[in-house]
Scaffold this motif. Structure first.
Motif: not given
Ligand SMILES: *Cc1c(COP(=O)(O)O)cnc(C)c1O
Length: 411
Positions: A58-65
Protein backbone atom coordinates in the motif's frame (compact mmCIF):
# COMPACT_ATOMS: atom_id res chain seq x y z
CA UNK A 1 49.30 9.98 0.86
CA UNK A 2 46.17 9.97 2.99
CA UNK A 3 46.37 8.95 6.63
CA UNK A 4 43.93 6.21 7.52
CA UNK A 5 42.17 5.52 10.81
CA UNK A 6 44.72 3.13 12.26
CA UNK A 7 42.26 1.79 14.77
CA UNK A 8 40.92 -0.38 11.96
CA UNK A 9 44.29 -2.11 11.80
CA UNK A 10 43.86 -3.26 15.39
CA UNK A 11 40.82 -5.34 14.47
CA UNK A 12 41.17 -9.07 14.76
CA UNK A 13 41.44 -10.81 11.35
CA UNK A 14 37.96 -11.13 9.89
CA UNK A 15 34.41 -10.72 11.00
CA UNK A 16 33.21 -13.98 12.56
CA UNK A 17 30.40 -14.62 10.11
CA UNK A 18 32.57 -14.12 7.04
CA UNK A 19 34.90 -16.75 8.44
CA UNK A 20 32.02 -19.17 8.93
CA UNK A 21 30.73 -18.34 5.46
CA UNK A 22 34.08 -19.02 3.86
CA UNK A 23 34.59 -22.35 5.61
CA UNK A 24 31.07 -23.40 4.65
CA UNK A 25 31.50 -22.33 1.03
CA UNK A 26 34.79 -24.13 0.70
CA UNK A 27 33.30 -27.34 2.18
CA UNK A 28 30.33 -27.13 -0.18
CA UNK A 29 32.64 -26.62 -3.15
CA UNK A 30 34.56 -29.81 -2.41
CA UNK A 31 31.33 -31.70 -1.50
CA UNK A 32 28.77 -30.43 -4.01
CA UNK A 33 26.35 -33.30 -3.31
CA UNK A 34 26.08 -32.62 0.43
CA UNK A 35 23.12 -30.77 1.89
CA UNK A 36 24.46 -28.30 4.45
CA UNK A 37 22.12 -27.11 7.19
CA UNK A 38 22.89 -23.66 8.51
CA UNK A 39 22.47 -23.24 12.22
CA UNK A 40 25.15 -20.58 12.21
CA UNK A 41 24.07 -17.04 11.49
CA UNK A 42 21.17 -15.42 13.31
CA UNK A 43 19.06 -14.60 10.32
CA UNK A 44 15.32 -15.02 9.85
CA UNK A 45 14.16 -17.54 7.25
CA UNK A 46 10.39 -17.00 7.32
CA UNK A 47 9.00 -14.32 4.99
CA UNK A 48 7.37 -11.08 6.10
CA UNK A 49 3.83 -11.73 7.32
CA UNK A 50 0.70 -10.90 5.23
CA UNK A 51 -0.26 -7.81 7.26
CA UNK A 52 3.26 -6.41 6.87
CA UNK A 53 3.37 -7.16 3.15
CA UNK A 54 -0.02 -5.61 2.58
CA UNK A 55 0.99 -2.38 4.38
CA UNK A 56 4.28 -2.41 2.46
CA UNK A 57 2.45 -2.72 -0.91
CA UNK A 58 0.00 0.00 0.00
CA UNK A 59 2.86 2.34 0.91
CA UNK A 60 4.65 1.58 -2.35
CA UNK A 61 1.47 2.52 -4.22
CA UNK A 62 1.27 5.78 -2.28
CA UNK A 63 4.74 6.59 -3.54
CA UNK A 64 3.48 6.35 -7.13
CA UNK A 65 0.88 9.10 -6.80
CA UNK A 66 1.66 12.83 -6.61
CA UNK A 67 -0.83 13.51 -3.83
CA UNK A 68 0.55 10.78 -1.51
CA UNK A 69 4.18 10.71 -2.61
CA UNK A 70 6.70 11.16 0.22
CA UNK A 71 10.12 12.74 -0.11
CA UNK A 72 12.44 13.13 2.85
CA UNK A 73 10.70 12.17 6.04
CA UNK A 74 11.59 13.24 9.57
CA UNK A 75 15.13 11.98 10.35
CA UNK A 76 13.91 10.63 13.69
CA UNK A 77 11.11 8.62 12.11
CA UNK A 78 7.44 9.19 11.29
CA UNK A 79 5.27 10.09 14.23
CA UNK A 80 2.80 7.28 13.36
CA UNK A 81 5.45 4.66 14.07
CA UNK A 82 7.05 6.37 17.07
CA UNK A 83 3.64 6.67 18.71
CA UNK A 84 2.76 3.03 18.07
CA UNK A 85 6.07 1.96 19.61
CA UNK A 86 5.60 4.20 22.63
CA UNK A 87 2.15 2.71 23.20
CA UNK A 88 2.61 -0.96 22.36
CA UNK A 89 6.17 -1.62 23.45
CA UNK A 90 6.22 0.53 26.59
CA UNK A 91 2.90 1.95 27.80
CA UNK A 92 1.33 -1.51 27.73
CA UNK A 93 4.04 -2.70 30.12
CA UNK A 94 3.52 0.24 32.44
CA UNK A 95 6.58 2.07 31.14
CA UNK A 96 6.43 5.73 30.23
CA UNK A 97 8.47 6.38 27.09
CA UNK A 98 7.41 9.41 25.05
CA UNK A 99 7.23 9.06 21.30
CA UNK A 100 9.96 11.67 20.84
CA UNK A 101 12.32 9.51 22.92
CA UNK A 102 12.00 6.82 20.22
CA UNK A 103 14.36 7.21 17.25
CA UNK A 104 13.62 5.05 14.21
CA UNK A 105 16.64 3.73 12.33
CA UNK A 106 17.70 1.18 9.75
CA UNK A 107 19.14 -1.22 12.28
CA UNK A 108 20.16 -1.93 15.83
CA UNK A 109 23.58 -2.94 14.55
CA UNK A 110 24.16 0.55 13.16
CA UNK A 111 22.75 2.20 16.26
CA UNK A 112 24.87 0.20 18.72
CA UNK A 113 27.89 1.21 16.68
CA UNK A 114 26.90 4.83 15.95
CA UNK A 115 26.06 5.60 19.57
CA UNK A 116 29.79 5.86 20.27
CA UNK A 117 29.79 9.14 18.31
CA UNK A 118 28.26 10.74 21.41
CA UNK A 119 30.88 9.72 23.91
CA UNK A 120 34.41 10.80 24.69
CA UNK A 121 37.08 8.91 26.60
CA UNK A 122 35.43 6.40 28.90
CA UNK A 123 35.99 3.10 30.64
CA UNK A 124 34.00 0.58 28.63
CA UNK A 125 32.64 -2.67 30.06
CA UNK A 126 31.48 -5.38 27.66
CA UNK A 127 30.19 -8.81 28.57
CA UNK A 128 32.28 -11.66 27.24
CA UNK A 129 31.10 -13.44 25.10
CA UNK A 130 29.13 -10.74 23.27
CA UNK A 131 27.63 -9.69 19.95
CA UNK A 132 30.89 -8.83 18.09
CA UNK A 133 29.70 -5.35 17.08
CA UNK A 134 30.18 -3.97 20.61
CA UNK A 135 33.90 -4.73 20.80
CA UNK A 136 34.75 -3.98 17.17
CA UNK A 137 33.05 -0.58 17.10
CA UNK A 138 34.93 0.42 20.24
CA UNK A 139 38.16 -0.61 18.56
CA UNK A 140 37.27 1.45 15.47
CA UNK A 141 36.41 4.44 17.64
CA UNK A 142 39.82 4.31 19.29
CA UNK A 143 38.48 3.35 22.71
CA UNK A 144 40.91 0.46 23.10
CA UNK A 145 44.57 -0.31 22.86
CA UNK A 146 45.96 -3.15 20.84
CA UNK A 147 44.88 -6.76 20.74
CA UNK A 148 46.84 -8.57 23.42
CA UNK A 149 48.38 -12.00 23.60
CA UNK A 150 45.26 -13.31 25.35
CA UNK A 151 43.10 -12.21 22.41
CA UNK A 152 41.51 -9.34 24.33
CA UNK A 153 41.90 -5.62 23.73
CA UNK A 154 43.96 -3.53 26.06
CA UNK A 155 41.84 -1.01 27.93
CA UNK A 156 38.47 -2.78 27.60
CA UNK A 157 36.86 -4.23 30.70
CA UNK A 158 35.57 -7.71 29.92
CA UNK A 159 32.68 -8.84 32.09
CA UNK A 160 32.91 -12.60 32.00
CA UNK A 161 29.77 -14.61 31.41
CA UNK A 162 30.64 -18.10 32.56
CA UNK A 163 29.00 -21.36 33.51
CA UNK A 164 29.61 -20.39 37.17
CA UNK A 165 27.57 -17.17 36.98
CA UNK A 166 24.93 -18.70 34.72
CA UNK A 167 26.25 -16.49 31.88
CA UNK A 168 24.87 -13.41 33.67
CA UNK A 169 27.83 -11.40 34.98
CA UNK A 170 27.24 -9.24 38.02
CA UNK A 171 28.32 -5.60 38.22
CA UNK A 172 32.08 -5.38 38.76
CA UNK A 173 33.89 -4.17 41.89
CA UNK A 174 35.52 -1.44 39.86
CA UNK A 175 34.25 1.65 38.06
CA UNK A 176 33.00 1.42 34.48
CA UNK A 177 31.42 4.34 32.56
CA UNK A 178 29.64 2.56 29.73
CA UNK A 179 28.22 -0.94 30.05
CA UNK A 180 26.92 -3.12 27.23
CA UNK A 181 24.17 -5.53 28.25
CA UNK A 182 22.19 -7.72 25.88
CA UNK A 183 19.11 -9.50 27.20
CA UNK A 184 17.87 -11.97 26.04
CA UNK A 185 21.47 -12.55 25.17
CA UNK A 186 23.09 -13.21 21.87
CA UNK A 187 24.99 -15.58 21.90
CA UNK A 188 24.20 -17.34 25.21
CA UNK A 189 20.40 -17.22 24.95
CA UNK A 190 20.20 -16.38 28.65
CA UNK A 191 18.04 -13.46 29.85
CA UNK A 192 18.53 -11.19 32.88
CA UNK A 193 15.90 -11.45 35.60
CA UNK A 194 14.37 -8.38 37.21
CA UNK A 195 16.71 -8.77 40.20
CA UNK A 196 19.81 -9.13 38.04
CA UNK A 197 18.93 -6.17 35.85
CA UNK A 198 18.06 -4.05 38.92
CA UNK A 199 21.56 -4.69 40.27
CA UNK A 200 22.98 -3.21 37.06
CA UNK A 201 20.69 -0.17 37.19
CA UNK A 202 21.69 0.43 40.82
CA UNK A 203 25.34 0.15 39.86
CA UNK A 204 24.88 2.63 37.01
CA UNK A 205 23.03 5.09 39.26
CA UNK A 206 25.83 4.89 41.86
CA UNK A 207 28.62 5.18 39.32
CA UNK A 208 26.91 7.70 36.99
CA UNK A 209 27.39 5.17 34.22
CA UNK A 210 25.30 4.57 31.12
CA UNK A 211 23.96 1.12 30.23
CA UNK A 212 23.61 0.33 26.53
CA UNK A 213 20.81 -2.22 26.67
CA UNK A 214 20.30 -4.33 23.56
CA UNK A 215 16.89 -5.99 23.58
CA UNK A 216 16.80 -7.19 19.97
CA UNK A 217 15.29 -10.51 21.13
CA UNK A 218 12.66 -9.07 23.47
CA UNK A 219 9.80 -10.81 21.62
CA UNK A 220 11.19 -14.22 22.52
CA UNK A 221 10.74 -13.72 26.27
CA UNK A 222 8.41 -16.26 27.86
CA UNK A 223 9.30 -16.17 31.55
CA UNK A 224 7.20 -13.73 33.61
CA UNK A 225 10.21 -12.60 35.66
CA UNK A 226 12.23 -11.35 32.68
CA UNK A 227 11.90 -7.62 31.97
CA UNK A 228 11.09 -6.81 28.34
CA UNK A 229 12.60 -3.36 28.68
CA UNK A 230 15.26 -1.99 31.00
CA UNK A 231 12.85 0.86 31.74
CA UNK A 232 10.72 -1.57 33.72
CA UNK A 233 13.38 -1.08 36.41
CA UNK A 234 12.71 2.09 38.46
CA UNK A 235 14.99 5.03 37.59
CA UNK A 236 16.48 3.27 34.57
CA UNK A 237 15.54 6.26 32.40
CA UNK A 238 18.37 8.13 34.13
CA UNK A 239 21.01 5.60 33.12
CA UNK A 240 20.00 3.56 30.08
CA UNK A 241 19.69 3.60 26.31
CA UNK A 242 17.67 0.77 24.81
CA UNK A 243 18.12 -0.75 21.35
CA UNK A 244 15.33 -2.69 19.69
CA UNK A 245 14.82 -4.05 16.22
CA UNK A 246 12.13 -5.42 13.94
CA UNK A 247 14.73 -7.83 12.54
CA UNK A 248 14.34 -10.79 14.88
CA UNK A 249 10.82 -9.77 15.89
CA UNK A 250 9.16 -9.74 12.51
CA UNK A 251 11.69 -10.98 9.97
CA UNK A 252 12.99 -7.52 8.99
CA UNK A 253 16.64 -8.58 8.69
CA UNK A 254 16.59 -7.79 4.98
CA UNK A 255 14.00 -5.02 5.15
CA UNK A 256 15.78 -2.95 7.84
CA UNK A 257 13.95 -1.17 10.61
CA UNK A 258 14.86 -0.69 14.25
CA UNK A 259 14.59 1.89 17.00
CA UNK A 260 16.61 3.30 19.86
CA UNK A 261 15.21 4.86 22.99
CA UNK A 262 17.06 7.83 24.45
CA UNK A 263 15.23 9.13 27.52
CA UNK A 264 15.24 12.89 28.04
CA UNK A 265 16.57 12.41 31.60
CA UNK A 266 19.78 10.80 30.40
CA UNK A 267 22.87 12.96 30.77
CA UNK A 268 26.63 12.91 30.46
CA UNK A 269 29.14 15.62 31.25
CA UNK A 270 31.58 17.71 29.25
CA UNK A 271 35.21 18.19 30.25
CA UNK A 272 34.29 21.16 32.46
CA UNK A 273 31.81 18.98 34.33
CA UNK A 274 28.65 20.52 32.86
CA UNK A 275 25.73 18.13 32.58
CA UNK A 276 24.59 17.65 28.99
CA UNK A 277 21.55 15.95 27.50
CA UNK A 278 22.35 12.77 25.57
CA UNK A 279 19.00 13.08 23.77
CA UNK A 280 20.12 16.42 22.30
CA UNK A 281 23.33 14.89 21.01
CA UNK A 282 21.64 11.87 19.43
CA UNK A 283 18.93 14.06 17.92
CA UNK A 284 21.65 16.25 16.43
CA UNK A 285 23.58 13.25 15.15
CA UNK A 286 20.47 11.69 13.61
CA UNK A 287 19.58 14.96 11.86
CA UNK A 288 23.08 15.53 10.54
CA UNK A 289 24.20 12.02 9.56
CA UNK A 290 20.93 10.22 8.80
CA UNK A 291 17.99 10.93 6.53
CA UNK A 292 15.46 8.54 7.99
CA UNK A 293 14.17 5.07 7.18
CA UNK A 294 12.09 4.84 4.02
CA UNK A 295 8.40 5.61 4.39
CA UNK A 296 7.40 2.25 2.94
CA UNK A 297 9.49 0.34 5.48
CA UNK A 298 8.12 2.35 8.38
CA UNK A 299 4.57 1.59 7.19
CA UNK A 300 5.48 -2.09 6.98
CA UNK A 301 6.89 -1.99 10.52
CA UNK A 302 3.81 -0.21 11.86
CA UNK A 303 1.67 -3.12 10.61
CA UNK A 304 2.99 -5.41 13.35
CA UNK A 305 0.95 -3.33 15.82
CA UNK A 306 -2.37 -4.02 14.10
CA UNK A 307 -4.41 -6.90 15.58
CA UNK A 308 -3.68 -9.16 12.55
CA UNK A 309 -0.03 -8.13 12.37
CA UNK A 310 0.50 -8.77 16.04
CA UNK A 311 -1.14 -12.20 15.78
CA UNK A 312 1.01 -13.11 12.78
CA UNK A 313 4.21 -12.06 14.53
CA UNK A 314 3.30 -14.22 17.51
CA UNK A 315 2.83 -17.15 15.12
CA UNK A 316 6.22 -16.46 13.58
CA UNK A 317 7.89 -16.51 16.99
CA UNK A 318 6.01 -19.69 17.84
CA UNK A 319 7.34 -21.33 14.69
CA UNK A 320 10.94 -20.64 15.70
CA UNK A 321 10.21 -21.59 19.29
CA UNK A 322 9.04 -25.01 18.13
CA UNK A 323 12.44 -25.44 16.45
CA UNK A 324 14.12 -24.50 19.72
CA UNK A 325 12.18 -27.18 21.57
CA UNK A 326 13.08 -29.82 18.99
CA UNK A 327 16.76 -28.93 19.14
CA UNK A 328 16.81 -28.89 22.94
CA UNK A 329 15.22 -32.32 23.12
CA UNK A 330 17.82 -33.94 20.86
CA UNK A 331 20.66 -32.21 22.71
CA UNK A 332 19.31 -33.52 26.00
CA UNK A 333 18.95 -36.99 24.56
CA UNK A 334 22.56 -36.95 23.36
CA UNK A 335 23.86 -35.72 26.71
CA UNK A 336 24.96 -32.22 25.73
CA UNK A 337 24.95 -29.49 28.39
CA UNK A 338 23.24 -26.36 27.18
CA UNK A 339 21.78 -23.00 28.26
CA UNK A 340 19.31 -20.51 26.81
CA UNK A 341 16.57 -21.53 24.41
CA UNK A 342 13.75 -20.40 26.71
CA UNK A 343 13.53 -16.64 26.31
CA UNK A 344 15.63 -16.65 23.18
CA UNK A 345 16.01 -18.35 19.80
CA UNK A 346 19.60 -19.24 20.72
CA UNK A 347 20.93 -22.30 22.49
CA UNK A 348 24.41 -22.17 24.00
CA UNK A 349 25.96 -25.61 24.04
CA UNK A 350 29.07 -26.91 25.75
CA UNK A 351 31.61 -28.45 23.40
CA UNK A 352 32.17 -32.09 24.28
CA UNK A 353 35.40 -32.79 26.13
CA UNK A 354 38.74 -31.20 25.37
CA UNK A 355 38.34 -29.75 21.89
CA UNK A 356 38.08 -26.09 20.92
CA UNK A 357 34.95 -24.48 19.58
CA UNK A 358 36.49 -24.12 16.08
CA UNK A 359 37.49 -27.80 16.14
CA UNK A 360 33.92 -28.64 16.99
CA UNK A 361 32.73 -26.39 14.17
CA UNK A 362 34.90 -28.32 11.68
CA UNK A 363 33.89 -31.67 13.14
CA UNK A 364 30.16 -31.08 12.83
CA UNK A 365 30.49 -29.48 9.38
CA UNK A 366 32.57 -32.36 8.03
CA UNK A 367 30.63 -35.19 9.61
CA UNK A 368 27.07 -33.96 9.87
CA UNK A 369 27.07 -31.07 7.38
CA UNK A 370 25.66 -28.75 10.03
CA UNK A 371 26.93 -25.21 10.51
CA UNK A 372 27.01 -23.88 14.08
CA UNK A 373 28.66 -20.77 15.48
CA UNK A 374 31.86 -21.34 17.46
CA UNK A 375 31.62 -19.63 20.84
CA UNK A 376 35.14 -18.22 20.64
CA UNK A 377 33.91 -15.97 17.82
CA UNK A 378 31.99 -14.01 20.45
CA UNK A 379 34.94 -13.58 22.80
CA UNK A 380 37.48 -15.45 24.86
CA UNK A 381 34.93 -16.71 27.40
CA UNK A 382 33.00 -18.27 24.53
CA UNK A 383 35.72 -20.88 24.07
CA UNK A 384 34.39 -24.33 24.83
CA UNK A 385 30.89 -23.50 23.63
CA UNK A 386 28.96 -23.20 20.40
CA UNK A 387 25.72 -21.45 19.50
CA UNK A 388 22.78 -23.02 17.69
CA UNK A 389 20.01 -20.87 16.26
CA UNK A 390 16.36 -21.76 15.85
CA UNK A 391 15.87 -19.57 12.79
CA UNK A 392 15.79 -22.47 10.33
CA UNK A 393 12.85 -23.91 8.45
CA UNK A 394 11.12 -26.82 10.23
CA UNK A 395 12.18 -29.28 7.53
CA UNK A 396 15.86 -28.33 7.84
CA UNK A 397 15.69 -28.37 11.62
CA UNK A 398 14.10 -31.86 11.56
CA UNK A 399 16.79 -33.08 9.20
CA UNK A 400 19.57 -31.66 11.39
CA UNK A 401 18.04 -33.23 14.45
CA UNK A 402 17.94 -36.60 12.72
CA UNK A 403 21.64 -36.28 11.92
CA UNK A 404 22.52 -35.32 15.49
CA UNK A 405 20.40 -38.14 16.85
CA UNK A 406 21.87 -40.84 14.61
CA UNK A 407 25.48 -39.80 14.96
CA UNK A 408 27.79 -41.83 17.22
CA UNK A 409 29.31 -39.00 19.22
CA UNK A 410 32.92 -39.69 20.15
CA UNK A 411 36.05 -37.55 20.27
C1 LIG B 1 20.62 -9.29 15.17
C2 LIG B 1 21.07 -8.41 16.27
C3 LIG B 1 20.98 -7.04 16.16
C4 LIG B 1 20.84 -6.44 14.78
O1 LIG B 1 19.75 -5.90 14.48
P1 LIG B 1 19.52 -5.14 13.11
O2 LIG B 1 18.39 -4.29 13.49
O3 LIG B 1 19.19 -6.19 12.09
O4 LIG B 1 20.73 -4.37 12.74
C5 LIG B 1 21.32 -6.23 17.23
N1 LIG B 1 21.75 -6.78 18.37
C6 LIG B 1 21.86 -8.10 18.50
C7 LIG B 1 22.37 -8.65 19.78
C8 LIG B 1 21.55 -8.95 17.45
O5 LIG B 1 21.72 -10.25 17.57
Amino acid sequence: MVQINENYLKLKNRYLFSQIGEKTKSYQKSHPDKNIIRFGIGDATLPLTPAVISAFHKAVDEMSVVSTFKGYGPEQGYEFLRELISKHEFEKRGVNIFSDEVFISDGAKCDTGNILDLFGKNIIGITDPAYPVYVDTNVMAGNTGNLQENDQYEGLIYLQATEENGFCPEPPDRHVDIIYLCSPNNPTGVALSKTQLSAWVTYALNHHSIILFDAAYERYIQNQDIPHSIYEIPQAKKVAIEFRSFSKTAGFTGTRCAFTVIPKELTGRDSSGNETSIWNLWNRRHSTKFNGVSYTVQRAAAAIYTPEGSKEVNELIKYYRYNTELIKSVLKKKGFSFWGGIDSPYIWVKVPQQITSWEFFDYILNNLQIVVTPGIGFGKSGEGFFRITSFGQHEDTMEAIKRIENWEWSF
